[in-house]
Design a protein around this motif. Structure first.
Motif, PDB file in Angstrom:
ATOM      1  N   ILE A  66       0.935  -7.425   6.402  1.00  0.00           N
ATOM      2  CA  ILE A  66       2.044  -7.170   5.474  1.00  0.00           C
ATOM      3  C   ILE A  66       1.458  -6.750   4.137  1.00  0.00           C
TER       4      ILE A  66
ATOM      5  N   ASN B 116       5.182  -2.610   3.076  1.00  0.00           N
ATOM      6  CA  ASN B 116       6.154  -3.054   2.083  1.00  0.00           C
ATOM      7  C   ASN B 116       5.755  -2.685   0.658  1.00  0.00           C
TER       8      ASN B 116
ATOM      9  N   GLY C  46       7.662  -8.962   0.300  1.00  0.00           N
ATOM     10  CA  GLY C  46       6.474  -9.103   1.139  1.00  0.00           C
ATOM     11  C   GLY C  46       6.160 -10.545   1.460  1.00  0.00           C
TER      12      GLY C  46
ATOM     13  N   VAL D 270       3.566  -3.961   8.497  1.00  0.00           N
ATOM     14  CA  VAL D 270       4.748  -3.849   7.647  1.00  0.00           C
ATOM     15  C   VAL D 270       4.314  -3.239   6.320  1.00  0.00           C
TER      16      VAL D 270
ATOM     17  N   ILE E  82       9.111  -0.007   4.651  1.00  0.00           N
ATOM     18  CA  ILE E  82      10.199  -0.310   3.733  1.00  0.00           C
ATOM     19  C   ILE E  82      10.540   0.930   2.911  1.00  0.00           C
TER      20      ILE E  82
END
Length: 248
Positions: A15, A89, A23, A87, A139
């Motif tokens: 992340i 982010n 996050g 991810v 994101i």
């Protein structure tokens, strides 16, 4: 923790922008579901790490650097093995009307908000292909569908995220890899905590749900999209914004 909640057991999740806010909430959510967590941020993510299992890995890195993504991969491999979930982010953005926006600011916005997503895919798609499973959640922002002056550079980068997600999803679908975007609305992080109450209420007027999104609201969507339950969902842009986004 009940076994039925361990939807991410055995998965390794990276992340970015994990030191705080959205996050941090995503890291906590995926850890609660059994994932092994790699926290990546320009700042040290010690506060987040204290909320996670002791084995979690903290990496200070610049996500716009290809060399740093290689280092993230190497450190993750040494600690946990192959990466299953990324991810993306981390993001930057400031209000700047086009008359004031310079090319350096434009390029910096794109390097963090979009180039980083490409670099992560180049780094991790090969190993996800090898294991026939992978999840990218990038994101974006619901600002691309509403009126926010002075954000042309930010909106362009976040719209680019959606285009990249849809294109990448087509390239990797035959390898058990899904790629999706989450579009948060203005979220209750430290960036909005000092906003006057009348400004907050004005923001909510365009939403069905009259409050700011909480980081946990965004984390819930990411938790689903990175699970096996979302294995037939790819190339999608999911607004998580209390009903504010207007489809056109």
């Amino acid at each position: 923790m009940m076994g039925s909640q361990l939807t991410h057991e055995g998965r390794v999740a990276i992340i970015t922008g994990a030191a705080r806010g959205i996050g941090q909430a995503i890291a906590i959510k995926l850890a609660a579901h059994g994932a092994k967590i790699v926290l990546v941020d320009m700042d040290k993510a010690d506060d987040t790490a204290r909320m996670l299992p002791a084995e979690s890995l903290i990496i200070t890195a610049d996500v716009s650097s290809a060399d740093d993504w290689k280092r993230i991969d190497q450190m993750t491999m040494q600690r946990f093995g192959n990466t299953d979930i990324v991810v993306n982010n981390a993001g930057i953005g400031n209000q700047m009307p086009i008359d004031e926006l310079d090319f350096a600011n434009w390029k910096k916005t794109f390097s963090v908000n979009l180039d980083a997503h490409f670099l992560s895919a180049k780094q991790f798609v090969p190993q996800m292909r090898e294991h026939k499973w992978g999840r990218f959640v990038n994101i974006s922002s619901n600002s691309i569908g509403i009126v926010v002056p002075g954000m042309s550079h930010y909106m362009a980068s976040k719209m680019g995220v959606i285009g990249f997600v849809r294109g990448l999803a087509n390239d990797v679908a035959d390898s058990g890899i899904t790629v999706n975007a989450v579009l948060p609305s203005l979220t209750n992080t430290r960036l909005v905590q000092d906003m006057p109450e009348d400004v907050k209420r004005a923001t909510w007027q365009g939403q069905a749900i009259k409050r700011f999104a909480e980081p946990t609201d965004i984390a819930g969507a990411v938790g689903f999209l990175t699970s096996d339950d979302a294995s037939f969902i790819t190339g999608q842009a999911l607004p998580v914004d209390g009903g504010q986004y207007k489809v056109s």
